[in-house]
Design a protein around this motif. Structure first.
Motif, short mmCIF file in Angstrom:
data_model
loop_
_atom_site.label_atom_id
_atom_site.label_comp_id
_atom_site.label_asym_id
_atom_site.label_seq_id
_atom_site.Cartn_x
_atom_site.Cartn_y
_atom_site.Cartn_z
N GLU A 183 2.66 -24.55 -14.74
CA GLU A 183 4.01 -25.10 -14.21
C GLU A 183 3.44 -25.86 -12.91
O GLU A 183 2.67 -25.38 -12.17
N ASP A 184 4.23 -26.65 -12.52
CA ASP A 184 4.29 -27.50 -11.04
C ASP A 184 5.19 -26.41 -10.23
O ASP A 184 6.28 -26.61 -10.00
N VAL A 185 4.38 -25.52 -9.60
CA VAL A 185 4.96 -24.58 -8.82
C VAL A 185 5.66 -25.00 -7.60
O VAL A 185 6.81 -24.76 -7.20
N ALA A 186 5.11 -26.20 -6.74
CA ALA A 186 5.49 -26.98 -5.93
C ALA A 186 6.80 -27.56 -6.20
O ALA A 186 7.89 -27.34 -5.50
N GLN A 187 6.89 -28.22 -7.33
CA GLN A 187 8.18 -29.05 -7.65
C GLN A 187 9.26 -27.97 -7.82
O GLN A 187 10.51 -28.36 -7.72
N ILE A 200 2.07 -18.19 2.67
CA ILE A 200 0.78 -17.54 3.13
C ILE A 200 0.01 -17.94 1.90
O ILE A 200 0.03 -17.78 0.63
N GLU A 201 -1.31 -18.48 2.25
CA GLU A 201 -2.42 -18.94 1.29
C GLU A 201 -3.40 -17.91 1.28
O GLU A 201 -4.12 -17.48 2.44
N ALA A 202 -3.55 -17.16 0.22
CA ALA A 202 -4.36 -16.12 0.25
C ALA A 202 -5.28 -15.93 -1.17
O ALA A 202 -5.56 -14.84 -1.75
N ALA A 219 -6.83 -25.93 -3.96
CA ALA A 219 -5.61 -26.24 -4.55
C ALA A 219 -4.52 -25.52 -3.85
O ALA A 219 -3.40 -26.16 -4.07
N SER A 220 -4.86 -24.36 -3.66
CA SER A 220 -3.71 -23.63 -3.03
C SER A 220 -3.25 -24.15 -1.58
O SER A 220 -1.79 -24.01 -1.39
N VAL A 221 -4.04 -24.83 -0.90
CA VAL A 221 -3.65 -25.44 0.25
C VAL A 221 -2.88 -26.69 0.05
O VAL A 221 -1.73 -26.75 0.71
N ILE A 222 -3.48 -27.59 -0.69
CA ILE A 222 -2.46 -28.78 -1.03
C ILE A 222 -1.11 -28.40 -1.72
O ILE A 222 -0.14 -29.05 -1.35
N GLN A 223 -1.22 -27.32 -2.56
CA GLN A 223 0.15 -27.03 -2.98
C GLN A 223 1.09 -26.30 -2.01
O GLN A 223 2.27 -26.68 -2.15
N GLY A 224 0.62 -25.61 -0.97
CA GLY A 224 1.29 -25.17 -0.11
C GLY A 224 1.97 -26.28 0.93
O GLY A 224 2.93 -26.10 1.24
N ASP A 249 -4.52 -33.86 3.35
CA ASP A 249 -3.77 -35.07 4.25
C ASP A 249 -3.30 -34.29 5.42
O ASP A 249 -2.31 -33.97 5.43
N TRP A 250 -4.07 -34.46 6.45
CA TRP A 250 -3.77 -33.47 7.55
C TRP A 250 -2.52 -34.29 8.37
O TRP A 250 -2.00 -33.49 8.91
#
Length: 359
Positions: free
Chosen positions: A235-239, A254-256, A261-266, A289-290
């Motif tokens: 699923e789209d967890v960010a949404q 927390i990115e672990a 992809a985990s960085v982008i979604q965070g 995208d900084w």
């Protein structure tokens, strides 16, 4: 006093993808300020695997120099009992069961002198340098400035092997400054992520959410205290997080996972002025995208490394059961089976933590 042999079995890294079992490696010598332990066990970290396979973080690239200095004995998640100590060592005795922070601070740099020893400028860590060998050997030397901790004799080995990783987990959660009003997301429910979850549960955030693509990890996350689990592969967890929070986003991420992809979604799911904690070691570069960090959301982006001042708490709360450990060290192997151990440590067979143990 145990008789110390002149040679020992050890896994030795001679270069990336060049790891060999050596059955007659010289046993470490004990100087006047040193301690020699007979190793009980050593966990295999994701960083050990990435180092073995040539990650630039360890072997260097166009942007950074090499950190690894072969030949070295890998392993930083280890403990054992003292079998030899130098004449200047008075605080510890033969037979004491001890472990240590993975970093051995110099004690002289700016960071060490201001109490931030985990940021020590030389940054010498067990298991990556030929002068600071790690725990994948029968014996290990702790030098004078090693940050040592006593381990209760009554603590089972499979629990004791989690002291170092759980210390790192605690520091990451501490960096997030979690409150009981926070919606907190932990991305990655491997050993380190689960350590974060069981510790974060003690912080009582308003909602503790765990993300992973493996169902068995999500189940363990629920067992360890997560309020809700989500699978980014399904699923789209960010949404979903945005929908749960009226479009604002989570307070803490927390990115672990060590996956880009985990960085982008965070970055997508975190609210403005949210606290993004980057914990993982990545195998390569990550692009994002900084401008989201500044112009987009004015985020608090914080790194987390190592486990400063965390071991005493972790040892106490593993012992009293506040930090859950059941089933995390899922398999152990002898040093002779190191290749099989490293293979299982990838997680492809469903394991959480794999360790090498010594009889």
């Amino acid at each position: 006093m145990e008789r110390i042999p002149e040679t020992m079995k050890a896994l030795v890294a001679y270069g990336q993808n060049d790891y060999r079992l050596v059955k007659d490696f010289p046993t470490p010598e004990c100087g006047p300020d040193d301690i020699i332990i007979r190793t009980e066990g050593c966990g295999i970290c994701a960083g050990d695997l990435k180092c073995q396979h040539g990650a630039s973080r360890f072997w260097g690239d166009d942007l950074q120099p090499a950190y690894a200095e072969p030949p070295f004995i890998p392993g930083h998640e280890f403990l054992g009992k003292i079998v030899l100590k130098g004449e200047n060592v008075t605080e510890y005795q033969i037979g004491d069961r001890i472990t240590a922070d993975q970093i051995v601070p110099c004690g002289e740099c700016r960071y060490c002198k201001t109490g931030r020893y985990w940021l020590c400028q030389p940054h010498n860590v067990f298991g990556f340098k030929n002068y600071l060998n790690g725990g994948m050997a029968e014996y290990v030397r702790y030098p004078k400035t090693a940050v040592l901790h006593r381990v209760p004799d009554s603590m089972p080995l499979l629990d004791a092997l989690l002291i170092e990783p759980y210390g790192c987990s605690k520091h990451a959660v501490d960096r997030a400054e979690v409150t009981n009003e926070d919606i907190m997301v932990i991305s990655g429910a491997g050993t380190l992520g689960l350590g974060m979850i069981t510790y974060a549960r003690m912080k009582n955030p308003a909602k503790l959410i765990a993300l992973d693509i493996l169902p068995e990890r999500l189940k363990k996350a629920m067992d360890f205290g997560a309020d809700l689990v989500m699978n980014p592969a399904e699923e789209d967890v960010a949404q979903r997080i945005l929908n749960m929070t009226e479009g604002y986003g989570c307070d803490v991420y927390i990115e672990a996972t060590g996956h880009p992809a985990s960085v982008i979604q965070g970055l997508k799911m975190i609210r403005k002025q949210g606290r993004f904690i980057e914990f993982s070691v990545f195998a390569g570069e990550t692009s994002a995208d900084w401008s989201v960090i500044g112009d987009g959301k004015e985020l608090e982006l914080r790194g987390s490394q190592l486990s400063p001042y965390c071991f005493p708490f972790v040892i106490e709360h593993i012992m009293n059961g506040n930090l859950q450990t059941k089933g995390i060290v899922s398999k152990t192997f002898s040093i002779d089976e190191w290749e099989k151990a490293f293979d299982h440590a990838t997680g492809k067979y469903g394991d959480f933590k794999i360790a090498i143990t010594f009889e």
